[in-house]
Design a protein around this motif. Structure first.
Motif, PDB file in Angstrom:
ATOM      1  N   MET A   1       7.225 -71.204 -20.523  1.00 37.81           N
ATOM      2  CA  MET A   1       6.460 -70.714 -21.665  1.00 37.81           C
ATOM      3  C   MET A   1       4.983 -71.073 -21.564  1.00 37.81           C
ATOM      4  O   MET A   1       4.195 -70.719 -22.412  1.00 37.81           O
ATOM      5  CB  MET A   1       7.041 -71.288 -22.961  1.00 37.81           C
ATOM      6  N   SER A   4       1.644 -68.797 -22.499  1.00 38.59           N
ATOM      7  CA  SER A   4       2.017 -67.588 -23.235  1.00 38.59           C
ATOM      8  C   SER A   4       1.500 -67.582 -24.664  1.00 38.59           C
ATOM      9  O   SER A   4       1.476 -66.540 -25.302  1.00 38.59           O
ATOM     10  CB  SER A   4       3.536 -67.422 -23.239  1.00 38.59           C
ATOM     11  N   TYR A  82       9.952 -73.176 -28.735  1.00 38.26           N
ATOM     12  CA  TYR A  82      10.029 -71.719 -28.743  1.00 38.26           C
ATOM     13  C   TYR A  82       8.617 -71.136 -28.653  1.00 38.26           C
ATOM     14  O   TYR A  82       7.629 -71.816 -28.938  1.00 38.26           O
ATOM     15  CB  TYR A  82      10.656 -71.196 -30.036  1.00 38.26           C
ATOM     16  N   THR A  84       6.775 -67.420 -30.107  1.00 35.03           N
ATOM     17  CA  THR A  84       7.005 -66.204 -30.877  1.00 35.03           C
ATOM     18  C   THR A  84       6.813 -64.993 -29.980  1.00 35.03           C
ATOM     19  O   THR A  84       5.879 -64.937 -29.177  1.00 35.03           O
ATOM     20  CB  THR A  84       6.063 -66.114 -32.081  1.00 35.03           C
ATOM     21  N   ALA A  85       7.682 -64.009 -30.132  1.00 33.21           N
ATOM     22  CA  ALA A  85       7.590 -62.766 -29.361  1.00 33.21           C
ATOM     23  C   ALA A  85       7.271 -61.632 -30.334  1.00 33.21           C
ATOM     24  O   ALA A  85       6.459 -61.794 -31.232  1.00 33.21           O
ATOM     25  CB  ALA A  85       8.883 -62.534 -28.592  1.00 33.21           C
ATOM     26  N   GLU A  86       7.945 -60.496 -30.180  1.00 32.83           N
ATOM     27  CA  GLU A  86       7.626 -59.342 -31.017  1.00 32.83           C
ATOM     28  C   GLU A  86       8.155 -59.514 -32.435  1.00 32.83           C
ATOM     29  O   GLU A  86       9.062 -60.313 -32.684  1.00 32.83           O
ATOM     30  CB  GLU A  86       8.205 -58.055 -30.408  1.00 32.83           C
ATOM     31  N   THR A  87       7.574 -58.755 -33.359  1.00 32.69           N
ATOM     32  CA  THR A  87       8.021 -58.723 -34.750  1.00 32.69           C
ATOM     33  C   THR A  87       8.595 -57.345 -35.040  1.00 32.69           C
ATOM     34  O   THR A  87       7.957 -56.329 -34.774  1.00 32.69           O
ATOM     35  CB  THR A  87       6.871 -59.017 -35.723  1.00 32.69           C
ATOM     36  N   GLN A 110      10.949 -62.486 -33.457  1.00 34.50           N
ATOM     37  CA  GLN A 110      11.824 -62.934 -32.376  1.00 34.50           C
ATOM     38  C   GLN A 110      11.248 -64.174 -31.706  1.00 34.50           C
ATOM     39  O   GLN A 110      10.050 -64.242 -31.437  1.00 34.50           O
ATOM     40  CB  GLN A 110      11.988 -61.826 -31.339  1.00 34.50           C
ATOM     41  N   GLU A 112      11.531 -66.872 -28.373  1.00 37.54           N
ATOM     42  CA  GLU A 112      12.008 -67.047 -27.008  1.00 37.54           C
ATOM     43  C   GLU A 112      11.845 -68.517 -26.643  1.00 37.54           C
ATOM     44  O   GLU A 112      10.917 -69.180 -27.109  1.00 37.54           O
ATOM     45  CB  GLU A 112      11.234 -66.168 -26.028  1.00 37.54           C
ATOM     46  N   ARG A 121      16.912 -65.184 -27.576  1.00 39.27           N
ATOM     47  CA  ARG A 121      16.916 -63.725 -27.723  1.00 39.27           C
ATOM     48  C   ARG A 121      18.348 -63.194 -27.775  1.00 39.27           C
ATOM     49  O   ARG A 121      18.650 -62.309 -28.581  1.00 39.27           O
ATOM     50  CB  ARG A 121      16.141 -63.077 -26.572  1.00 39.27           C
ATOM     51  N   GLY A 126      15.203 -66.279 -34.543  1.00 43.43           N
ATOM     52  CA  GLY A 126      13.786 -66.102 -34.824  1.00 43.43           C
ATOM     53  C   GLY A 126      13.479 -66.574 -36.228  1.00 43.43           C
ATOM     54  O   GLY A 126      14.164 -67.442 -36.777  1.00 43.43           O
ATOM     55  N   PRO A 188       0.665 -64.609 -29.999  1.00 46.14           N
ATOM     56  CA  PRO A 188       1.853 -65.467 -29.940  1.00 46.14           C
ATOM     57  C   PRO A 188       1.469 -66.934 -30.119  1.00 46.14           C
ATOM     58  O   PRO A 188       0.367 -67.360 -29.792  1.00 46.14           O
ATOM     59  CB  PRO A 188       2.395 -65.213 -28.531  1.00 46.14           C
TER      60      PRO A 188
END
Length: 264
Positions: A1, A4, A82, A84-87, A110, A112, A121, A126, A188
């Protein structure tokens, strides 16, 4: 991670704290830290409720969490790091408030992870608003953009469980959820949830031996530790076969269509 996260703010949660504060209000155990403006905000958040199955009771009470797991189907929280990815935003149905029918559009952030949280995932873990609709039925509303082919839309009663439990996700009040979703839009950030499996095991061993946590360099909320006795981490390798066996013996019934609402 690594590399990111692009956000000047990040999040953390202490899942060992109780759901309800001593004053009777909602406990604040999810933290928003922004180093660029030296701000800190504490908000409420739910933890996983778990399950009670034959041969394995990994359910959590409403006030303090005893059980944690990264097993799919466990409905438990997994501590660790974690990103955060897409919403994704989904329509849940309509409900009435202040004499009007309004749609419930719930955003889901979401997560990760890696290590114990690597299957976030796959588990659909999330963050989201702690609201849902109960007692659902279908009502005729052909002008709604959410109407089905026959012109019906789902209606229900709004339930806010901000001070309660989730199915393993991090859940916030609707107001805090909107704030967080806006904060991470196209930026993110990291989320750290305490305790990790190694923390749980260390506290468990110390509690069984009646050792002082502070002298051992360990931490758990004292109020909740008195209530739960000792915490437990259920690794997916141990728990998923138990859940799979239960599912095989108790297959889910086919989904029932929603009934038509009796009154207008």
């Amino acid at each position: 991670m690594e590399g990111s996260a692009k956000n000047p703010c990040y999040f953390a949660m202490d899942a060992t704290r109780p759901s309800v504060a001593r004053s009777g209000g909602v406990a604040r155990r999810f933290y928003i830290i922004c180093e660029h403006d030296l701000s800190f905000r504490a908000i409420s958040s739910g933890y996983g409720n778990g399950r009670r199955l034959p041969g394995a009771n990994f359910a959590n009470g409403r006030r303090c969490a005893k059980n944690f797991s990264n097993a799919e189907g466990s409905k438990l929280t997994t501590g660790g790091g974690y990103v955060t990815a897409e919403t994704r935003t989904s329509f849940k149905g309509y409900y009435r408030t202040r004499g009007k029918s309004v749609p419930l559009l719930r955003a889901f952030v979401q997560f990760e992870g890696e290590g114990d949280t690597a299957n976030a995932r796959e588990r659909a873990i999330g963050g989201h608003s702690a609201v849902l609709l109960r007692r659902m039925c279908l009502r005729k509303n052909p002008d709604s953009p959410f109407a089905n082919a026959k012109g019906y839309v789902p209606y229900g009663s709004l339930l806010n469980y901000s001070s309660g439990r989730s199915n393993g996700c991090t859940s916030w009040t609707p107001e805090d959820s909107a704030l967080i979703v806006d904060m991470i839009k196209e930026r993110p950030t990291t989320v750290y949830i305490y305790p990790e499996s190694r923390d749980i095991e260390a506290v468990r061993e110390a509690a069984k031996a009646h050792k002082s946590l502070s002298s051992a360099g360990l931490y758990w909320n004292a109020t909740c530790l008195r209530e739960i006795g000792s915490p437990m981490f259920w690794p997916k390798e141990k728990l998923e076969p138990i859940i799979a066996k239960y599912r095989k013996a108790h297959p889910s019934p086919p989904p029932r269509p929603l009934p038509v609402c009796r009154s207008g």
